[in-house]
Scaffold this active site. Structure first.
Site, PDB file in Angstrom:
ATOM      1  N   ASP A 162      -5.621 -14.834   5.914  1.00  0.00           N
ATOM      2  CA  ASP A 162      -4.242 -15.305   5.739  1.00  0.00           C
ATOM      3  C   ASP A 162      -3.736 -16.110   6.931  1.00  0.00           C
ATOM      4  O   ASP A 162      -2.675 -16.742   6.856  1.00  0.00           O
ATOM      5  CB  ASP A 162      -3.304 -14.128   5.471  1.00  0.00           C
ATOM      6  CG  ASP A 162      -3.390 -13.629   4.035  1.00  0.00           C
ATOM      7  OD1 ASP A 162      -3.980 -14.330   3.197  1.00  0.00           O
ATOM      8  OD2 ASP A 162      -2.872 -12.526   3.756  1.00  0.00           O
ATOM      9  N   ARG A 172       0.832  -1.204   0.000  1.00  0.00           N
ATOM     10  CA  ARG A 172       0.000   0.000   0.000  1.00  0.00           C
ATOM     11  C   ARG A 172       0.866   1.253   0.000  1.00  0.00           C
ATOM     12  O   ARG A 172       0.616   2.204  -0.737  1.00  0.00           O
ATOM     13  CB  ARG A 172      -0.933  -0.018   1.224  1.00  0.00           C
ATOM     14  CG  ARG A 172      -2.081  -1.002   1.111  1.00  0.00           C
ATOM     15  CD  ARG A 172      -2.656  -1.359   2.472  1.00  0.00           C
ATOM     16  NE  ARG A 172      -3.858  -2.175   2.352  1.00  0.00           N
ATOM     17  CZ  ARG A 172      -3.871  -3.472   2.095  1.00  0.00           C
ATOM     18  NH1 ARG A 172      -2.722  -4.116   1.906  1.00  0.00           N
ATOM     19  NH2 ARG A 172      -5.005  -4.137   2.004  1.00  0.00           N
ATOM     20  N   GLN A 190      -8.675  -6.636  -1.586  1.00  0.00           N
ATOM     21  CA  GLN A 190      -7.674  -5.987  -2.427  1.00  0.00           C
ATOM     22  C   GLN A 190      -8.311  -5.219  -3.584  1.00  0.00           C
ATOM     23  O   GLN A 190      -7.759  -4.214  -4.044  1.00  0.00           O
ATOM     24  CB  GLN A 190      -6.672  -7.012  -2.956  1.00  0.00           C
ATOM     25  CG  GLN A 190      -5.741  -7.541  -1.876  1.00  0.00           C
ATOM     26  CD  GLN A 190      -4.781  -8.579  -2.390  1.00  0.00           C
ATOM     27  OE1 GLN A 190      -4.672  -8.810  -3.588  1.00  0.00           O
ATOM     28  NE2 GLN A 190      -4.070  -9.236  -1.485  1.00  0.00           N
ATOM     29  N   LYS A 214       8.161 -15.368  -1.480  1.00  0.00           N
ATOM     30  CA  LYS A 214       7.039 -14.476  -1.782  1.00  0.00           C
ATOM     31  C   LYS A 214       6.747 -13.504  -0.640  1.00  0.00           C
ATOM     32  O   LYS A 214       6.424 -12.344  -0.870  1.00  0.00           O
ATOM     33  CB  LYS A 214       5.794 -15.312  -2.096  1.00  0.00           C
ATOM     34  CG  LYS A 214       4.575 -14.493  -2.531  1.00  0.00           C
ATOM     35  CD  LYS A 214       3.426 -15.411  -2.891  1.00  0.00           C
ATOM     36  CE  LYS A 214       2.170 -14.628  -3.237  1.00  0.00           C
ATOM     37  NZ  LYS A 214       2.258 -13.927  -4.520  1.00  0.00           N
ATOM     38  N   SER A 271     -12.505 -10.224  -2.470  1.00  0.00           N
ATOM     39  CA  SER A 271     -11.194  -9.861  -1.912  1.00  0.00           C
ATOM     40  C   SER A 271     -11.138  -8.369  -1.594  1.00  0.00           C
ATOM     41  O   SER A 271     -11.499  -7.530  -2.425  1.00  0.00           O
ATOM     42  CB  SER A 271     -10.090 -10.213  -2.908  1.00  0.00           C
ATOM     43  OG  SER A 271      -8.860  -9.673  -2.470  1.00  0.00           O
TER      44      SER A 271
END
Length: 433
Positions: A315, A29, A173, A415, A171
């Site tokens: 998550d 972000r 996102q 990742k 999501s």
């Protein structure tokens, strides 16, 4: 070339200090905010997670190219204003957050780009975000399959509307991608959220970070409004990653004794995954915030909680489900709707791998229950990771119970937490491979 790693432990007592990388969620972000601010906002403590390194590389190359264009080629641009710039292709690999955030970001840039990614990325939907951006006036085309990357973005968005509606159970996102560009839209943005909002803490994190950079908002019921406005000069300091911390809570839960210190973490975090402190209290893990971090200790206590709603922290799902399965706790889980569109179908991956210790994850509608009646602790287990970093790290703590745990494709942790295997070795795990 993939390589596996085999974990063993000589002791079930875990002690040490672990320095965690910066939060991937916060950092991604902050990097978009930095780019949109035109240099007014600086980011401190950038994560070394591969997804963030990818995003930073793309955005900072963009900023660098713009400065070169302005300083070195202004006269050339003026003399060749009709010249068309070629379409550039940007491959973000498996970085799902980067795909979503850059989709919104590039609608405001001057160049035409194609965003593509790994084979799995081309299976992860982006249609909800594309539809919303098209409503605002963006020109976006699908290159291969409708609703999925790769996509071509023409840039130079001419805003047609400032109102967009989006479902709350998708999501977060998608929602964040829209909120991040809102202040740069000439007409601002009124975002209507339909239904209950999934992963609310992630949206709150986005708005809090924007506010730190001078962007004001109003949130009334199901509508978030952000007018057109300027960023202020500031620095955004990225906290250590609570998602990464969750694996150390899992290790503490499966250890006989645990004394761990995680520097930099605070009880007042923007990250929704900081709720791991409350969740793991059910497993006897005490979190004490002092000396600029958090101390984890373990005490034996009866396990009482049987239902976990993970809607606001998806998550953490793999971590918590694996811990419950390993301890034989037949808990029930809700709020896992987004797990099927992550790096892999995480529900199916969990079902496959838990079966290797005789545990079933039973799906009934949107409710999931563990059946540990046939649980066994084998001498050795091979864990498939499905190109998913969280599968590797969620199953690694099983090495405290199973003599030998071989994890497929060890590099998958790059990742989000590249130092994971080395950090395990620092507290007494042996990692070979």
């Amino acid at each position: 070339m993939k390589h596996n790693i085999t974990l063993t432990t000589k002791s079930k007592s875990v002690k040490g200090t672990v320095h965690l990388t910066g939060s991937k969620s916060e950092c991604n972000r902050a990097l978009i905010i930095e780019a949109l601010s035109g240099g007014k906002v600086k980011v401190e403590n950038i994560s070394d997670a591969a997804d963030t390194v990818t995003l930073a590389g793309i955005l900072r190359a963009e900023i660098r190219d713009k400065r070169l264009e302005i300083s070195g080629h202004q006269s050339e641009i003026e003399n060749n204003s009709e010249t068309e710039h070629p379409t550039s292709e940007i491959n973000i690999g498996p970085a799902g957050t980067a795909m979503r955030f850059l989709t919104a970001y590039f609608t405001l840039q001057q160049e035409e780009v194609v965003l593509t990614g790994s084979a799995r990325m081309k299976q992860r939907p982006i249609g909800v975000l594309v539809d919303a951006l098209r409503e605002l006036g963006a020109e976006i085309e699908y290159v291969e399959n409708d609703g999925f990357p790769p996509i071509k973005l023409k840039g130079n968005l001419v805003q047609l509307s400032n109102k967009v509606s989006i479902k709350g159970n998708i999501s977060s996102q998608y929602i964040t991608a829209l909120l991040l560009i809102a202040a740069r839209l000439p007409l601002g943005l009124e975002l209507h959220i339909n239904g209950e909002l999934t992963s609310r803490p992630y949206v709150e994190m986005t708005l809090a970070m924007l506010q730190s950079a001078g962007i004001q908002h109003k949130w009334d019921d199901n509508m978030i409004s952000i007018p057109n406005q300027e960023f202020v000069e500031t620095s955004l300091h990225v906290e250590p990653d609570w998602s990464a911390a969750s694996y150390w809570y899992a290790i503490a839960a499966l250890a006989d004794e645990a004394e761990l210190f995680l520097p930099g973490l605070t009880p007042y975090s923007l990250q929704g995954d900081s709720v791991i402190t409350e969740i793991m209290a059910n497993f006897g893990i005490t979190s004490q915030f002092k000396d600029g971090g958090v101390y984890l200790t373990k005490e034996v206590k009866p396990f009482a909680r049987k239902i976990f709603d993970l809607k606001s922290c998806p998550d953490l799902a793999q971590t918590i489900i694996v811990v419950c399965a390993a301890l034989g706790q037949e808990a029930t889980f809700t709020g896992l709707e987004t797990l099927k569109i992550k790096e892999t179908d995480r529900i199916k991956a969990l079902q496959n791998e838990l079966a290797k210790i005789g545990v079933k994850l039973i799906e009934k509608g949107q409710v999931y229950k563990l059946d540990c009646s046939e649980k066994q602790i084998p001498e050795r287990i091979f864990v498939d990771t499905y190109e998913d970093h969280r599968m590797a790290m969620a199953f690694a703590p099983l090495a405290l119970l199973i003599p030998e745990v071989e994890i497929e494709d060890a590099d998958v942790v790059e990742k989000s937490y590249p130092a994971f295997w080395k950090d395990l070795e620092k507290v007494g795990f042996e990692a070979k491979g």
